[in-house]
Design a protein around this motif. Structure first.
Motif, PDB file in Angstrom:
ATOM      1  N   GLY A  65      31.899   0.967 126.641  1.00 54.05           N
ATOM      2  CA  GLY A  65      33.132   0.203 126.355  1.00 54.05           C
ATOM      3  C   GLY A  65      33.780  -0.348 127.661  1.00 54.05           C
ATOM      4  O   GLY A  65      33.751  -0.142 128.856  1.00 54.05           O
ATOM      5  N   LYS A  80      25.013 -13.033 128.387  1.00 57.20           N
ATOM      6  CA  LYS A  80      26.045 -13.984 127.754  1.00 57.20           C
ATOM      7  C   LYS A  80      26.843 -14.592 128.682  1.00 57.20           C
ATOM      8  O   LYS A  80      27.283 -15.766 128.678  1.00 57.20           O
ATOM      9  CB  LYS A  80      26.961 -13.115 126.840  1.00 57.20           C
ATOM     10  N   GLU A  81      27.218 -13.833 129.762  1.00 57.16           N
ATOM     11  CA  GLU A  81      28.320 -14.662 130.703  1.00 57.16           C
ATOM     12  C   GLU A  81      27.947 -15.659 131.569  1.00 57.16           C
ATOM     13  O   GLU A  81      28.197 -16.402 132.332  1.00 57.16           O
ATOM     14  CB  GLU A  81      28.623 -13.453 131.906  1.00 57.16           C
ATOM     15  N   GLN A 107      27.266  -0.509 135.497  1.00 55.77           N
ATOM     16  CA  GLN A 107      27.723   0.326 134.364  1.00 55.77           C
ATOM     17  C   GLN A 107      26.642   0.509 133.768  1.00 55.77           C
ATOM     18  O   GLN A 107      25.669  -0.270 133.126  1.00 55.77           O
ATOM     19  CB  GLN A 107      28.830  -0.316 133.598  1.00 55.77           C
ATOM     20  N   GLY A 124      25.952  -8.209 124.489  1.00 58.39           N
ATOM     21  CA  GLY A 124      25.897  -9.464 123.960  1.00 58.39           C
ATOM     22  C   GLY A 124      25.351  -9.689 122.511  1.00 58.39           C
ATOM     23  O   GLY A 124      24.579 -10.601 122.341  1.00 58.39           O
ATOM     24  N   THR A 125      25.467  -8.620 121.806  1.00 58.83           N
ATOM     25  CA  THR A 125      24.470  -8.673 120.522  1.00 58.83           C
ATOM     26  C   THR A 125      24.841  -9.895 119.605  1.00 58.83           C
ATOM     27  O   THR A 125      23.854 -10.140 118.881  1.00 58.83           O
ATOM     28  CB  THR A 125      24.838  -7.328 120.049  1.00 58.83           C
ATOM     29  N   ARG A 126      25.985 -10.410 119.730  1.00 62.70           N
ATOM     30  CA  ARG A 126      26.389 -11.658 118.902  1.00 62.70           C
ATOM     31  C   ARG A 126      25.560 -12.790 119.211  1.00 62.70           C
ATOM     32  O   ARG A 126      25.434 -13.717 118.273  1.00 62.70           O
ATOM     33  CB  ARG A 126      27.765 -11.780 118.640  1.00 62.70           C
ATOM     34  N   ALA A 149      28.832  -6.101 131.784  1.00 66.24           N
ATOM     35  CA  ALA A 149      27.717  -5.048 131.390  1.00 66.24           C
ATOM     36  C   ALA A 149      27.346  -4.947 129.886  1.00 66.24           C
ATOM     37  O   ALA A 149      26.640  -4.529 129.766  1.00 66.24           O
ATOM     38  CB  ALA A 149      28.171  -3.864 132.033  1.00 66.24           C
ATOM     39  N   GLY A 150      28.106  -5.834 129.127  1.00 66.23           N
ATOM     40  CA  GLY A 150      28.006  -5.784 127.664  1.00 66.23           C
ATOM     41  C   GLY A 150      26.721  -6.310 127.165  1.00 66.23           C
ATOM     42  O   GLY A 150      26.031  -6.799 127.901  1.00 66.23           O
ATOM     43  N   PRO A 199      34.300  -7.465 134.025  1.00 65.50           N
ATOM     44  CA  PRO A 199      33.262  -6.561 133.352  1.00 65.50           C
ATOM     45  C   PRO A 199      32.288  -7.624 132.541  1.00 65.50           C
ATOM     46  O   PRO A 199      32.495  -8.316 131.895  1.00 65.50           O
ATOM     47  CB  PRO A 199      34.159  -6.038 132.046  1.00 65.50           C
TER      48      PRO A 199
HETATM   49  P1  UTP Z   1      32.522  -7.909 124.255  1.00 68.84           P
HETATM   50  O1  UTP Z   1      32.664  -6.626 123.389  1.00 68.84           O
HETATM   51  O2  UTP Z   1      32.907  -9.118 123.853  1.00 68.84           O
HETATM   52  O3  UTP Z   1      30.929  -8.059 124.602  1.00 68.84           O
HETATM   53  O4  UTP Z   1      33.091  -7.556 125.720  1.00 68.84           O
HETATM   54  P2  UTP Z   1      29.840  -7.638 124.369  1.00 68.84           P
HETATM   55  O5  UTP Z   1      29.647  -5.990 123.985  1.00 68.84           O
HETATM   56  O6  UTP Z   1      28.653  -7.887 125.414  1.00 68.84           O
HETATM   57  O7  UTP Z   1      29.237  -8.436 123.027  1.00 68.84           O
HETATM   58  P3  UTP Z   1      28.831  -7.976 121.477  1.00 68.84           P
HETATM   59  O8  UTP Z   1      29.924  -7.687 120.695  1.00 68.84           O
HETATM   60  O9  UTP Z   1      27.756  -7.243 121.641  1.00 68.84           O
HETATM   61  O10 UTP Z   1      28.377  -9.588 121.191  1.00 68.84           O
HETATM   62  C1  UTP Z   1      33.846  -8.333 126.482  1.00 68.84           C
HETATM   63  C2  UTP Z   1      33.385  -8.255 127.881  1.00 68.84           C
HETATM   64  O11 UTP Z   1      33.275  -7.012 128.338  1.00 68.84           O
HETATM   65  C3  UTP Z   1      32.071  -6.685 128.862  1.00 68.84           C
HETATM   66  C4  UTP Z   1      31.103  -7.554 128.284  1.00 68.84           C
HETATM   67  O12 UTP Z   1      29.906  -7.921 129.210  1.00 68.84           O
HETATM   68  C5  UTP Z   1      32.050  -8.916 128.014  1.00 68.84           C
HETATM   69  O13 UTP Z   1      32.125  -9.626 129.211  1.00 68.84           O
HETATM   70  N1  UTP Z   1      31.769  -5.315 128.524  1.00 68.84           N
HETATM   71  C6  UTP Z   1      31.980  -4.714 127.144  1.00 68.84           C
HETATM   72  C7  UTP Z   1      31.164  -4.480 129.548  1.00 68.84           C
HETATM   73  O14 UTP Z   1      31.077  -4.711 130.584  1.00 68.84           O
HETATM   74  N2  UTP Z   1      30.907  -3.072 129.259  1.00 68.84           N
HETATM   75  C8  UTP Z   1      31.044  -2.572 127.985  1.00 68.84           C
HETATM   76  O15 UTP Z   1      30.640  -1.545 127.761  1.00 68.84           O
HETATM   77  C9  UTP Z   1      31.515  -3.265 127.068  1.00 68.84           C
END
Ligand code: UTP
Length: 312
Positions: free
Chosen positions: A126, A41-42, A121, A29-31, A26-27, A24
Protein backbone atom coordinates in the motif's frame (compact mmCIF):
# COMPACT_ATOMS: atom_id res chain seq x y z
CA UNK A 1 -13.74 9.24 9.06
CA UNK A 2 -11.41 11.17 11.34
CA UNK A 3 -12.99 14.47 12.31
CA UNK A 4 -11.63 17.63 13.84
CA UNK A 5 -13.36 20.71 15.18
CA UNK A 6 -13.35 23.90 13.15
CA UNK A 7 -11.39 25.53 15.98
CA UNK A 8 -8.60 22.93 15.86
CA UNK A 9 -8.45 23.18 12.08
CA UNK A 10 -7.72 26.91 12.35
CA UNK A 11 -4.79 26.37 14.72
CA UNK A 12 -1.72 27.67 12.95
CA UNK A 13 1.08 25.28 12.34
CA UNK A 14 4.62 26.67 12.15
CA UNK A 15 5.89 26.32 8.57
CA UNK A 16 8.63 23.78 7.99
CA UNK A 17 11.11 23.62 5.12
CA UNK A 18 10.32 21.02 2.43
CA UNK A 19 13.66 19.52 1.34
CA UNK A 20 12.68 15.90 0.62
CA UNK A 21 10.48 14.39 -2.09
CA UNK A 22 9.32 10.77 -1.94
CA UNK A 23 8.37 8.97 -5.17
CA UNK A 24 6.50 5.71 -4.51
CA UNK A 25 7.18 3.55 -7.58
CA UNK A 26 6.94 0.01 -6.23
CA UNK A 27 3.35 -0.82 -7.29
CA UNK A 28 2.38 -3.65 -9.63
CA UNK A 29 0.69 -1.48 -12.27
CA UNK A 30 -1.94 -4.17 -12.87
CA UNK A 31 -4.24 -1.90 -14.88
CA UNK A 32 -1.60 -1.67 -17.60
CA UNK A 33 -0.73 -5.36 -17.88
CA UNK A 34 0.69 -6.80 -20.06
CA UNK A 35 2.55 -3.52 -20.86
CA UNK A 36 3.83 -3.38 -17.27
CA UNK A 37 4.97 -7.00 -17.05
CA UNK A 38 8.56 -6.03 -17.84
CA UNK A 39 8.32 -2.22 -18.07
CA UNK A 40 7.46 -0.30 -14.89
CA UNK A 41 4.31 1.80 -15.18
CA UNK A 42 6.35 4.83 -14.11
CA UNK A 43 8.49 4.48 -17.24
CA UNK A 44 5.54 4.40 -19.65
CA UNK A 45 5.94 7.45 -21.90
CA UNK A 46 3.62 10.29 -22.77
CA UNK A 47 4.97 10.53 -26.33
CA UNK A 48 8.71 10.53 -25.49
CA UNK A 49 8.78 11.41 -21.80
CA UNK A 50 8.36 8.73 -19.11
CA UNK A 51 5.95 9.54 -16.29
CA UNK A 52 8.77 9.49 -13.72
CA UNK A 53 10.56 12.26 -15.65
CA UNK A 54 7.62 14.66 -15.27
CA UNK A 55 7.62 13.92 -11.52
CA UNK A 56 11.38 14.54 -11.20
CA UNK A 57 11.16 17.80 -13.13
CA UNK A 58 8.32 18.97 -10.90
CA UNK A 59 10.32 18.26 -7.74
CA UNK A 60 13.44 19.89 -9.15
CA UNK A 61 11.45 23.05 -9.94
CA UNK A 62 10.33 23.12 -6.30
CA UNK A 63 13.95 23.20 -5.04
CA UNK A 64 13.87 19.68 -3.56
CA UNK A 65 17.28 18.53 -2.27
CA UNK A 66 16.74 14.82 -1.57
CA UNK A 67 14.91 12.53 -3.99
CA UNK A 68 13.82 9.24 -2.42
CA UNK A 69 12.49 6.58 -4.77
CA UNK A 70 10.62 3.72 -3.11
CA UNK A 71 11.03 1.01 -5.71
CA UNK A 72 10.99 -2.77 -6.09
CA UNK A 73 13.91 -5.05 -7.04
CA UNK A 74 12.10 -6.05 -10.27
CA UNK A 75 11.94 -2.38 -11.36
CA UNK A 76 15.67 -1.63 -11.64
CA UNK A 77 15.18 0.21 -14.95
CA UNK A 78 13.68 3.13 -12.99
CA UNK A 79 17.06 3.73 -11.34
CA UNK A 80 18.78 3.48 -14.72
CA UNK A 81 16.46 6.18 -16.03
CA UNK A 82 16.87 8.47 -13.02
CA UNK A 83 20.68 8.50 -12.84
CA UNK A 84 23.20 9.88 -15.32
CA UNK A 85 24.51 7.43 -17.93
CA UNK A 86 27.93 8.72 -18.97
CA UNK A 87 28.50 5.76 -21.26
CA UNK A 88 25.35 6.38 -23.30
CA UNK A 89 26.11 10.12 -23.50
CA UNK A 90 29.61 9.31 -24.77
CA UNK A 91 28.26 6.95 -27.44
CA UNK A 92 25.70 9.52 -28.60
CA UNK A 93 28.38 12.22 -28.86
CA UNK A 94 30.61 9.87 -30.79
CA UNK A 95 27.77 9.56 -33.32
CA UNK A 96 27.36 13.35 -33.46
CA UNK A 97 24.09 13.30 -31.52
CA UNK A 98 25.13 16.06 -29.15
CA UNK A 99 21.70 17.56 -28.70
CA UNK A 100 20.05 14.36 -27.50
CA UNK A 101 23.08 13.64 -25.27
CA UNK A 102 22.63 17.04 -23.64
CA UNK A 103 18.87 16.50 -23.29
CA UNK A 104 19.49 13.21 -21.46
CA UNK A 105 22.08 14.79 -19.17
CA UNK A 106 19.69 17.60 -18.27
CA UNK A 107 16.84 15.17 -17.60
CA UNK A 108 18.76 12.83 -15.29
CA UNK A 109 19.43 13.72 -11.66
CA UNK A 110 23.00 14.67 -10.95
CA UNK A 111 24.68 13.36 -7.82
CA UNK A 112 26.67 16.61 -7.64
CA UNK A 113 23.47 18.63 -7.24
CA UNK A 114 21.01 16.27 -5.55
CA UNK A 115 20.85 13.47 -3.01
CA UNK A 116 19.43 10.42 -4.75
CA UNK A 117 18.21 7.57 -2.57
CA UNK A 118 16.65 4.27 -3.68
CA UNK A 119 14.92 2.14 -1.06
CA UNK A 120 13.11 -1.11 -1.76
CA UNK A 121 9.54 -2.00 -0.84
CA UNK A 122 9.71 -5.76 -1.26
CA UNK A 123 5.93 -6.23 -1.25
CA UNK A 124 3.36 -3.69 -2.46
CA UNK A 125 1.56 -3.34 0.88
CA UNK A 126 0.00 0.00 0.00
CA UNK A 127 0.91 3.64 -0.51
CA UNK A 128 1.17 4.32 3.24
CA UNK A 129 3.64 1.46 3.62
CA UNK A 130 5.63 2.69 0.60
CA UNK A 131 5.96 6.22 2.02
CA UNK A 132 7.01 4.81 5.39
CA UNK A 133 9.82 2.87 3.68
CA UNK A 134 11.44 6.30 3.10
CA UNK A 135 11.24 7.35 6.77
CA UNK A 136 14.89 6.77 7.71
CA UNK A 137 16.12 8.84 4.76
CA UNK A 138 13.89 11.94 4.97
CA UNK A 139 15.61 15.22 5.83
CA UNK A 140 14.24 17.20 8.80
CA UNK A 141 11.06 19.16 8.06
CA UNK A 142 8.01 18.40 5.95
CA UNK A 143 8.16 15.97 3.01
CA UNK A 144 6.64 16.14 -0.46
CA UNK A 145 5.10 12.96 -1.88
CA UNK A 146 4.64 12.75 -5.66
CA UNK A 147 2.76 9.94 -7.39
CA UNK A 148 4.22 9.80 -10.90
CA UNK A 149 1.12 8.25 -12.44
CA UNK A 150 -0.86 11.38 -11.55
CA UNK A 151 0.49 13.68 -14.25
CA UNK A 152 -0.11 17.38 -13.62
CA UNK A 153 0.83 19.62 -16.52
CA UNK A 154 1.05 23.40 -16.43
CA UNK A 155 2.32 25.34 -13.46
CA UNK A 156 4.52 23.05 -11.31
CA UNK A 157 2.05 21.64 -8.81
CA UNK A 158 4.48 20.69 -6.05
CA UNK A 159 6.20 24.11 -6.19
CA UNK A 160 2.82 25.84 -5.89
CA UNK A 161 2.04 23.63 -2.91
CA UNK A 162 5.41 24.09 -1.19
CA UNK A 163 5.03 27.89 -1.53
CA UNK A 164 1.45 27.84 -0.22
CA UNK A 165 2.43 25.51 2.64
CA UNK A 166 4.73 28.18 4.10
CA UNK A 167 1.77 30.44 4.92
CA UNK A 168 -1.20 28.05 5.12
CA UNK A 169 -0.67 27.27 8.81
CA UNK A 170 -1.51 23.57 8.42
CA UNK A 171 0.64 20.48 8.93
CA UNK A 172 -0.65 18.44 6.01
CA UNK A 173 -1.56 19.74 2.57
CA UNK A 174 -3.00 17.56 -0.20
CA UNK A 175 -3.60 18.42 -3.85
CA UNK A 176 -7.30 18.57 -4.52
CA UNK A 177 -9.71 18.94 -7.43
CA UNK A 178 -13.46 18.75 -7.81
CA UNK A 179 -14.72 15.54 -9.46
CA UNK A 180 -18.12 14.46 -10.82
CA UNK A 181 -20.36 12.76 -8.24
CA UNK A 182 -20.12 9.39 -10.04
CA UNK A 183 -16.34 9.55 -9.48
CA UNK A 184 -16.17 10.33 -5.74
CA UNK A 185 -16.09 6.66 -4.80
CA UNK A 186 -12.74 6.33 -6.58
CA UNK A 187 -10.93 8.95 -4.49
CA UNK A 188 -10.08 10.18 -1.00
CA UNK A 189 -12.59 13.00 -0.43
CA UNK A 190 -12.12 16.10 1.75
CA UNK A 191 -14.58 17.26 4.38
CA UNK A 192 -14.11 21.02 3.82
CA UNK A 193 -14.63 23.82 6.33
CA UNK A 194 -13.78 26.93 4.32
CA UNK A 195 -12.03 27.98 1.14
CA UNK A 196 -9.62 30.86 0.89
CA UNK A 197 -8.15 31.25 -2.61
CA UNK A 198 -6.50 27.93 -3.46
CA UNK A 199 -6.52 26.70 0.16
CA UNK A 200 -9.41 24.51 1.27
CA UNK A 201 -9.26 23.97 5.03
CA UNK A 202 -10.73 20.61 5.93
CA UNK A 203 -11.88 18.71 9.02
CA UNK A 204 -10.67 15.45 7.63
CA UNK A 205 -10.89 13.17 4.65
CA UNK A 206 -12.56 9.88 3.88
CA UNK A 207 -11.26 7.19 1.54
CA UNK A 208 -13.50 6.22 -1.39
CA UNK A 209 -16.94 7.08 0.07
CA UNK A 210 -20.26 6.25 -1.59
CA UNK A 211 -21.50 9.27 -3.52
CA UNK A 212 -24.46 9.56 -1.12
CA UNK A 213 -22.23 9.70 2.02
CA UNK A 214 -19.44 11.85 0.56
CA UNK A 215 -18.82 15.09 2.49
CA UNK A 216 -17.96 16.92 -0.78
CA UNK A 217 -16.73 16.32 -4.31
CA UNK A 218 -13.22 17.62 -3.46
CA UNK A 219 -10.99 14.69 -4.39
CA UNK A 220 -7.42 14.21 -3.22
CA UNK A 221 -4.92 13.52 -6.01
CA UNK A 222 -1.28 12.45 -6.04
CA UNK A 223 0.65 15.39 -4.56
CA UNK A 224 1.14 15.86 -0.83
CA UNK A 225 3.16 18.08 1.50
CA UNK A 226 3.20 16.32 4.84
CA UNK A 227 4.42 17.25 8.29
CA UNK A 228 7.42 15.14 9.36
CA UNK A 229 5.27 13.43 12.01
CA UNK A 230 3.53 11.53 9.17
CA UNK A 231 6.05 8.72 9.73
CA UNK A 232 5.05 8.12 13.35
CA UNK A 233 1.37 8.11 12.28
CA UNK A 234 2.24 5.62 9.52
CA UNK A 235 3.89 3.41 12.16
CA UNK A 236 0.60 3.32 14.07
CA UNK A 237 -2.00 2.69 11.34
CA UNK A 238 -3.49 -0.73 10.64
CA UNK A 239 -4.17 -2.05 7.14
CA UNK A 240 -7.31 -0.34 5.79
CA UNK A 241 -9.23 -0.47 2.50
CA UNK A 242 -8.14 -3.47 0.38
CA UNK A 243 -5.92 -4.78 3.20
CA UNK A 244 -3.32 -2.12 2.31
CA UNK A 245 -1.66 0.51 4.53
CA UNK A 246 -3.40 3.66 3.36
CA UNK A 247 -1.57 6.99 3.34
CA UNK A 248 -4.99 8.65 3.70
CA UNK A 249 -5.49 7.00 7.11
CA UNK A 250 -2.20 8.40 8.46
CA UNK A 251 -2.95 11.89 7.07
CA UNK A 252 -6.42 11.83 8.60
CA UNK A 253 -4.99 10.66 11.94
CA UNK A 254 -2.73 13.74 12.07
CA UNK A 255 -5.35 16.21 10.84
CA UNK A 256 -6.74 17.10 14.29
CA UNK A 257 -3.29 17.75 15.73
CA UNK A 258 -1.78 19.59 12.79
CA UNK A 259 -4.55 21.00 10.59
CA UNK A 260 -5.30 19.79 7.08
CA UNK A 261 -5.85 21.67 3.84
CA UNK A 262 -6.61 20.78 0.26
CA UNK A 263 -4.82 22.79 -2.40
CA UNK A 264 -6.70 23.63 -5.59
CA UNK A 265 -3.74 23.44 -7.98
CA UNK A 266 -3.78 25.38 -11.21
CA UNK A 267 -2.43 22.75 -13.65
CA UNK A 268 -4.29 20.08 -15.63
CA UNK A 269 -4.26 16.61 -14.13
CA UNK A 270 -4.31 13.31 -16.02
CA UNK A 271 -4.84 9.99 -14.27
CA UNK A 272 -2.07 8.14 -16.08
CA UNK A 273 -2.64 5.11 -13.85
CA UNK A 274 -5.58 4.43 -16.18
CA UNK A 275 -5.49 3.75 -19.91
CA UNK A 276 -8.02 6.50 -20.66
CA UNK A 277 -5.98 9.03 -18.68
CA UNK A 278 -2.78 8.04 -20.44
CA UNK A 279 -4.47 8.43 -23.83
CA UNK A 280 -5.88 11.84 -22.83
CA UNK A 281 -2.42 13.02 -21.70
CA UNK A 282 -0.85 11.81 -24.94
CA UNK A 283 -3.47 13.58 -27.07
CA UNK A 284 -3.13 16.74 -24.97
CA UNK A 285 0.63 16.87 -25.50
CA UNK A 286 0.29 16.00 -29.18
CA UNK A 287 -2.16 18.86 -29.67
CA UNK A 288 0.41 21.27 -28.30
CA UNK A 289 3.10 20.28 -30.76
CA UNK A 290 2.90 21.23 -34.45
CA UNK A 291 4.95 18.14 -35.27
CA UNK A 292 1.81 16.04 -34.69
CA UNK A 293 -0.79 18.28 -36.37
CA UNK A 294 -0.95 16.14 -39.54
CA UNK A 295 -1.20 12.86 -37.61
CA UNK A 296 -4.00 14.21 -35.43
CA UNK A 297 -5.85 15.55 -38.47
CA UNK A 298 -5.50 12.23 -40.30
CA UNK A 299 -6.87 10.17 -37.40
CA UNK A 300 -9.64 12.70 -36.67
CA UNK A 301 -10.96 12.69 -40.26
CA UNK A 302 -11.82 8.96 -40.54
CA UNK A 303 -13.18 9.04 -36.98
CA UNK A 304 -15.67 11.79 -37.79
CA UNK A 305 -16.57 9.99 -41.03
CA UNK A 306 -17.25 6.84 -39.00
CA UNK A 307 -19.44 8.82 -36.59
CA UNK A 308 -21.50 10.17 -39.48
CA UNK A 309 -21.98 6.63 -40.81
CA UNK A 310 -23.13 5.38 -37.38
CA UNK A 311 -25.51 8.31 -36.94
CA UNK A 312 -26.97 7.68 -40.39
P1 UTP B 1 -1.44 2.84 -7.72
O1 UTP B 1 -2.33 2.10 -6.83
O2 UTP B 1 -2.02 3.78 -8.71
O3 UTP B 1 -0.44 1.92 -8.52
O4 UTP B 1 -0.37 3.60 -6.81
P2 UTP B 1 -0.39 0.38 -8.77
O5 UTP B 1 -0.87 -0.38 -7.60
O6 UTP B 1 1.00 0.13 -9.24
O7 UTP B 1 -1.35 0.24 -10.04
P3 UTP B 1 -2.61 -0.71 -10.32
O8 UTP B 1 -3.74 -0.13 -9.50
O9 UTP B 1 -2.21 -2.10 -9.90
O10 UTP B 1 -2.83 -0.58 -11.79
C1 UTP B 1 0.09 4.93 -7.03
C2 UTP B 1 1.61 4.98 -6.95
O11 UTP B 1 2.05 4.38 -5.73
C3 UTP B 1 2.98 3.35 -5.97
C4 UTP B 1 2.76 2.92 -7.42
O12 UTP B 1 3.97 2.41 -7.98
C5 UTP B 1 2.30 4.21 -8.08
O13 UTP B 1 3.40 4.99 -8.54
N1 UTP B 1 2.77 2.26 -4.98
C6 UTP B 1 1.54 1.76 -4.76
C7 UTP B 1 3.87 1.78 -4.27
O14 UTP B 1 5.01 2.26 -4.45
N2 UTP B 1 3.67 0.77 -3.38
C8 UTP B 1 2.44 0.25 -3.13
O15 UTP B 1 2.35 -0.68 -2.28
C9 UTP B 1 1.36 0.74 -3.85
Amino acid sequence: MFDISAQASRATHAPQPVRTAIFPVAGLGTRFLPATKATPKELLPVIDTPLIQFAIDEARAAGIERFIFVSHPSKASIERHVRQDANLARQLRRKGKNQIARKLEEAALSECEHDIVFVMQDEPLGLGHAVNCAAAHALPGAVAVILPDDLILGKGCIKEMVDAYQTAGVGHMVASMQVASDKVSSYGILDPIETNGQIIRARGMVEKPDATDAPSRQAVVGRYVLDGSIFSDLDRIEPGAGGEYQLTDAIAAGAARLGLAGFAFSGTRFDCGSKAGMLAATLHRAQQDDEFADVLASVAAPMSAAKVTVAA
